[in-house]
Design a protein around this motif. Sequence first.
Motif, PDB file in Angstrom:
ATOM      1  N   LYS A 114      -7.024   4.446  -5.000  1.00 49.93           N
ATOM      2  CA  LYS A 114      -6.828   4.439  -3.547  1.00 49.93           C
ATOM      3  C   LYS A 114      -6.166   3.122  -3.154  1.00 49.93           C
ATOM      4  N   PRO A 115      -5.346   3.157  -2.115  1.00 51.24           N
ATOM      5  CA  PRO A 115      -4.727   1.907  -1.659  1.00 51.24           C
ATOM      6  C   PRO A 115      -5.793   0.981  -1.060  1.00 51.24           C
ATOM      7  N   ASN A 119       0.810  -1.213   0.000  1.00 55.04           N
ATOM      8  CA  ASN A 119       0.000   0.000   0.000  1.00 55.04           C
ATOM      9  C   ASN A 119       0.849   1.271   0.000  1.00 55.04           C
ATOM     10  N   ALA A 120       2.111   1.143  -0.330  1.00 58.59           N
ATOM     11  CA  ALA A 120       3.014   2.291  -0.322  1.00 58.59           C
ATOM     12  C   ALA A 120       2.792   3.202  -1.527  1.00 58.59           C
ATOM     13  N   ARG A 121       2.391   2.621  -2.652  1.00 59.46           N
ATOM     14  CA  ARG A 121       2.178   3.416  -3.865  1.00 59.46           C
ATOM     15  C   ARG A 121       0.948   2.903  -4.599  1.00 59.46           C
TER      16      ARG A 121
END
Length: 152
Positions: free
Chosen positions: A35-36, A27-29
Amino acid sequence: MKLAEALLERSDLQKRMAQMSGRLRNNARVQEGEKPAENPQELLKELNEMTQRLEKLMADINLTNSRVLSQGEPLTRLLARRDAWQQQIQILREFLDAASSLYDRARQSEIKILSTVKVAALQKELDQKSKDLRELDARIQAANWTEDLIES
């Protein structure tokens, strides 16, 4: 809380923290406009909470292990002994496997391979060490389930 319960919780926290690393990376990028899958800020908050709890548990477990005695010996010493014995037993097992391997000769002229030790005697010694390790581990486990965690 019993010492064993704290050990189980510590193990669970360590597994969850290892999983958190992957969840954070995943979920870093994200692609622009997306949206993550999980909110990284919430994950970081959860990681901080787990870290604080793990630190407290580890400190309390270490404190308990240093103060609790089993037959006059601190658990810390018993744990060190168990770890050292486990390593020694593993090495001896590997050595015995190598020493007891049989080599078939196709011809009498081939070089004969012999063991450098008396395998049977060493196996008997290994069996005794393994029994001693099991008894030591049972002693540690008994203390883990009977002793209360000392909280700092």
